[in-house]
Write an enzyme that holds these catalytic residues in place. Structure first.
Site, PDB file in Angstrom:
ATOM      1  N   HIS A 311       0.853  -1.195   0.000  1.00  0.00           N
ATOM      2  CA  HIS A 311       0.000   0.000   0.000  1.00  0.00           C
ATOM      3  C   HIS A 311       0.885   1.240   0.000  1.00  0.00           C
ATOM      4  CE1 HIS A 311      -3.176   2.825   1.087  1.00  0.00           C
ATOM      5  NE2 HIS A 311      -4.016   1.896   0.703  1.00  0.00           N
ATOM      6  N   ASP A 369      -7.936  -5.481  -0.047  1.00  0.00           N
ATOM      7  CA  ASP A 369      -8.377  -6.329  -1.161  1.00  0.00           C
ATOM      8  C   ASP A 369      -8.013  -7.792  -0.992  1.00  0.00           C
ATOM      9  OD1 ASP A 369      -7.470  -3.471  -2.832  1.00  0.00           O
ATOM     10  OD2 ASP A 369      -9.512  -4.244  -2.833  1.00  0.00           O
TER      11      ASP A 369
HETATM   12  C1  SDX Z   1      -6.225   0.147  -2.903  1.00  0.00           C
HETATM   13  O1  SDX Z   1      -4.456   4.676  -2.140  1.00  0.00           O
HETATM   14  C2  SDX Z   1      -5.377   4.047  -1.505  1.00  0.00           C
HETATM   15  O2  SDX Z   1      -5.782   4.411  -0.412  1.00  0.00           O
HETATM   16  C3  SDX Z   1      -5.942   2.859  -2.225  1.00  0.00           C
HETATM   17  C4  SDX Z   1      -6.966   2.030  -1.462  1.00  0.00           C
HETATM   18  C5  SDX Z   1      -8.239   2.810  -1.207  1.00  0.00           C
HETATM   19  O3  SDX Z   1      -8.973   2.428  -0.283  1.00  0.00           O
HETATM   20  O4  SDX Z   1      -8.540   3.735  -1.991  1.00  0.00           O
HETATM   21  O5  SDX Z   1      -6.443   1.610  -0.241  1.00  0.00           O
HETATM   22  C6  SDX Z   1      -7.380   0.799  -2.263  1.00  0.00           C
HETATM   23  O6  SDX Z   1      -5.944   0.469  -4.022  1.00  0.00           O
HETATM   24  C7  SDX Z   1      -5.403  -0.854  -2.133  1.00  0.00           C
HETATM   25  C8  SDX Z   1      -4.158  -1.354  -2.939  1.00  0.00           C
HETATM   26  C9  SDX Z   1      -4.654  -2.421  -3.905  1.00  0.00           C
HETATM   27  N1  SDX Z   1      -3.594  -2.775  -4.873  1.00  0.00           N
HETATM   28  C10 SDX Z   1      -2.973  -3.967  -4.802  1.00  0.00           C
HETATM   29  O7  SDX Z   1      -3.152  -4.791  -3.923  1.00  0.00           O
HETATM   30  C11 SDX Z   1      -2.036  -4.220  -5.975  1.00  0.00           C
HETATM   31  C12 SDX Z   1      -0.703  -4.771  -5.446  1.00  0.00           C
HETATM   32  N2  SDX Z   1      -0.026  -3.714  -4.704  1.00  0.00           N
HETATM   33  C13 SDX Z   1       0.957  -2.922  -5.439  1.00  0.00           C
HETATM   34  O8  SDX Z   1       0.671  -2.717  -6.787  1.00  0.00           O
HETATM   35  C14 SDX Z   1       1.445  -1.710  -4.661  1.00  0.00           C
HETATM   36  O9  SDX Z   1       1.693  -2.129  -3.386  1.00  0.00           O
HETATM   37  C15 SDX Z   1       0.574  -0.467  -4.604  1.00  0.00           C
HETATM   38  C16 SDX Z   1       0.178   0.001  -5.961  1.00  0.00           C
HETATM   39  C17 SDX Z   1      -0.650  -0.734  -3.807  1.00  0.00           C
HETATM   40  C18 SDX Z   1       1.389   0.629  -3.924  1.00  0.00           C
HETATM   41  O10 SDX Z   1       2.418   0.938  -4.760  1.00  0.00           O
HETATM   42  P1  SDX Z   1       3.478   2.117  -4.392  1.00  0.00           P
HETATM   43  O11 SDX Z   1       3.099   2.848  -3.180  1.00  0.00           O
HETATM   44  O12 SDX Z   1       3.735   2.910  -5.624  1.00  0.00           O
HETATM   45  O13 SDX Z   1       4.714   1.292  -3.952  1.00  0.00           O
HETATM   46  P2  SDX Z   1       5.782   0.766  -4.937  1.00  0.00           P
HETATM   47  O14 SDX Z   1       5.117   0.206  -6.143  1.00  0.00           O
HETATM   48  O15 SDX Z   1       6.825   1.817  -5.098  1.00  0.00           O
HETATM   49  O16 SDX Z   1       6.380  -0.466  -4.089  1.00  0.00           O
HETATM   50  C19 SDX Z   1       7.405  -0.260  -3.188  1.00  0.00           C
HETATM   51  C20 SDX Z   1       8.284  -1.495  -3.373  1.00  0.00           C
HETATM   52  C21 SDX Z   1       8.644  -1.741  -4.836  1.00  0.00           C
HETATM   53  O17 SDX Z   1       9.921  -2.385  -4.823  1.00  0.00           O
HETATM   54  P3  SDX Z   1      11.220  -1.461  -5.160  1.00  0.00           P
HETATM   55  O18 SDX Z   1      10.952  -0.765  -6.482  1.00  0.00           O
HETATM   56  O19 SDX Z   1      11.329  -0.480  -4.005  1.00  0.00           O
HETATM   57  O20 SDX Z   1      12.339  -2.455  -5.206  1.00  0.00           O
HETATM   58  O21 SDX Z   1       7.550  -2.670  -2.948  1.00  0.00           O
HETATM   59  C22 SDX Z   1       7.367  -3.543  -4.056  1.00  0.00           C
HETATM   60  C23 SDX Z   1       7.626  -2.735  -5.321  1.00  0.00           C
HETATM   61  O22 SDX Z   1       8.146  -3.580  -6.338  1.00  0.00           O
HETATM   62  N3  SDX Z   1       5.974  -3.978  -4.003  1.00  0.00           N
HETATM   63  C24 SDX Z   1       5.563  -5.230  -4.191  1.00  0.00           C
HETATM   64  C25 SDX Z   1       4.170  -5.188  -4.012  1.00  0.00           C
HETATM   65  N4  SDX Z   1       3.779  -3.934  -3.740  1.00  0.00           N
HETATM   66  C26 SDX Z   1       4.907  -3.180  -3.750  1.00  0.00           C
HETATM   67  N5  SDX Z   1       6.228  -6.370  -4.481  1.00  0.00           N
HETATM   68  C27 SDX Z   1       5.468  -7.499  -4.595  1.00  0.00           C
HETATM   69  N6  SDX Z   1       4.122  -7.542  -4.430  1.00  0.00           N
HETATM   70  C28 SDX Z   1       3.442  -6.410  -4.135  1.00  0.00           C
HETATM   71  N7  SDX Z   1       2.103  -6.436  -3.973  1.00  0.00           N
END
Ligand code: SDX
Length: 434
Positions: A311, A369
């Site tokens: 998140h 989720d």
């Molecule tokens: C919702 O914003 C909100 O409030 C949203 C929400 C709401 O109520 O409105 O809460 C609802 O959207 C919840 C999130 C649902 N999405 C998912 O579950 C999809 C999977 N999660 C990821 O796509 C990700 O965690 C996000 C999109 C939710 C957050 O992404 P960020 O904040 O841009 O973080 P990031 O992508 O920069 O990740 C940080 C690191 C990265 O590694 P590095 O580049 O630092 O090496 O963590 C890794 C990412 O690769 N990472 C994951 C991961 N999520 C982040 N690695 C594996 N699996 C994951 N799920």
């Protein structure tokens, strides 16, 4: 909305030997802000913050999130207390008005919403233009955006009375439009809303009743879905809420703004994650395949991510995921599907991930989720309806944030800038000279 920004000192930026001071505002809860509105005029430079990871786009009094401590408050009330003790319409009132209803407030609000649950008969014609296998989110974007073509008496955003009617219409009609999208996909007739049912029971009946047989409401299941709706209602300035605010900042009507929010929510990184998370659990299939997917999630060269994990704000357990997991067990117990294989996979995946160095170091926890898909499928909804249900609930947050934005004295059209690294000015070259 009355602005409550309280100046608390300043910060200084020094560049090429010149110093520039900017006011600091102290937050009621959470991070303070640096007011950089005059930065460009004073320094000739912009800030750079793709994804707005360190940017406050507005002042708000609606929802507070503390990502490090896993705290979520709606108008100051903890989400778990509201989920355990309140119901959809009372929480909707709270988000819109700022306080819990008292005395006649509750009945007046319930009556105002109930009286707007039906849709114009001609709106039904939109559905027959879609393929039966259209994704229901595509239908929602189209039908909700078209509401502006029916309700000309509530599109003038400068009129508080019209804004109030539009607010009631949006909250009231979303379940009806969503249930119609589901019915259309099944080939079954649309089911009218009923004024004697509570909000969530009404929605479930519109989805699951058929002409030949009414739907018997199960209070345990209806209460679980009501709780799930409360969890999804608002979440500060997430992608879809920011989309609604940006669309609304140009003066667009509320129906068009909500349609924009639905479009943004559809993405798998946002509201589409509940559908993606269940599809992922089905792809994993059995507990013994979990390590393979954990390794893929950690592999930088593999675009796969654990859906329902991670998140932007929560670097701790999403408090909604805790309530959602409880609701999931309540629903599965009520339905007698204790040994739901996907739940076993989900719980084992969560256990392994939370012990894994990669997830611990990156502070990746289950989000709202992760368990919602298993619960919604057990309630009888197909996977492609999961984000639609998210949109039904989030409409309350979208419209509350939209109203706050319209009433915000600091509000102006949103128009970010950029850092340009493209081609410098150059003259046109005719075809025969290239
Ligand atoms: C919702 O914003 C909100 O409030 C949203 C929400 C709401 O109520 O409105 O809460 C609802 O959207 C919840 C999130 C649902 N999405 C998912 O579950 C999809 C999977 N999660 C990821 O796509 C990700 O965690 C996000 C999109 C939710 C957050 O992404 P960020 O904040 O841009 O973080 P990031 O992508 O920069 O990740 C940080 C690191 C990265 O590694 P590095 O580049 O630092 O090496 O963590 C890794 C990412 O690769 N990472 C994951 C991961 N999520 C982040 N690695 C594996 N699996 C994951 N799920």
């Amino acid at each position: 909305m009355k602005s409550d920004l309280k100046e608390s000192g300043s910060v200084t930026i020094t560049r090429n030997g010149e110093s520039f001071d900017f006011p600091v505002y102290k937050a009621g809860e959470g991070p303070d802000v640096f007011d950089i509105r005059k930065l460009y005029a004073m320094t000739g430079a912009f800030t750079f913050d793709p994804g707005f990871t360190s940017t406050a786009s507005c002042e708000s009094k609606i929802t507070f999130i503390d990502g490090d401590r896993g705290i979520l408050l709606y108008r100051g009330y903890p989400i778990d207390q509201l989920a355990d003790n309140s119901d959809f319409l009372e929480v909707a009132y709270l988000l819109l008005k700022g306080d819990l209803p008292q005395g006649k407030d509750r009945e007046d609000f319930r009556s105002a919403i109930t009286r707007h649950t039906m849709v114009h008969e001609q709106l039904k014609m939109f559905y027959s233009g879609f393929r039966r296998d259209a994704h229901p989110m595509a239908i929602m974007v189209g039908v909700v955006g078209a509401l502006a073509a029916f309700y000309h008496d509530s599109t003038d955003i400068t009129d508080p009375k019209q804004r109030l009617i539009a607010t009631h219409r949006m909250i009231a009609k979303m379940p009806t439009i969503a249930a119609m999208a589901y019915k259309y996909s099944t080939g079954q007739a649309f089911v009218f809303p009923r004024n004697d049912l509570d909000y969530t029971s009404n929605f479930m009946r519109m989805c699951f009743a058929v002409g030949a047989e009414d739907y018997v409401i199960n209070p345990v299941l209806s209460s679980a879905l009501d709780k799930i709706f409360i969890l999804h209602m608002d979440h500060e300035q997430n992608a879809s809420t920011s989309t609604v605010r940006l669309a609304g900042s140009s003066g667009a009507n509320p129906f068009a703004c909500i349609a924009a929010g639905i479009a943004s929510l559809w993405g798998p990184a946002h509201g589409g994650a509940n559908e993606a998370a269940l599809n992922m659990l089905e792809e994993i299939g059995t507990v013994d395949r979990i390590p393979e997917f954990i390794n893929r999630a950690k592999d930088k060269n593999d675009p796969f991510r654990l859906m329902g994990f991670g998140h932007r704000v929560y670097k701790n357990y999403d408090p909604r995921a805790t309530v959602m997991r409880k609701a999931c067990h309540e629903v599965l117990d009520e339905l007698g599907i204790k040994d739901e294989p996907l739940l076993q996979v989900a719980m084992e995946l969560e256990r392994i991930a939370l012990e894994d160095e990669y997830f611990i170091e990156k502070k990746l926890y289950p989000n709202i989720d992760f368990y919602s898909g298993i619960t919604l499928r057990a309630l009888g909804f197909p996977t492609d309806m999961f984000t639609v249900l998210f949109a039904v609930a989030r409409t309350v947050g979208w419209i509350a944030q939209w109203s706050e934005m319209i009433e915000d004295p600091l509000q102006k059209i949103g128009r970010p800038r950029q850092i340009y690294t493209g081609a410098p000015k150059r003259d046109y070259v005719s075809t025969d000279e290239r």
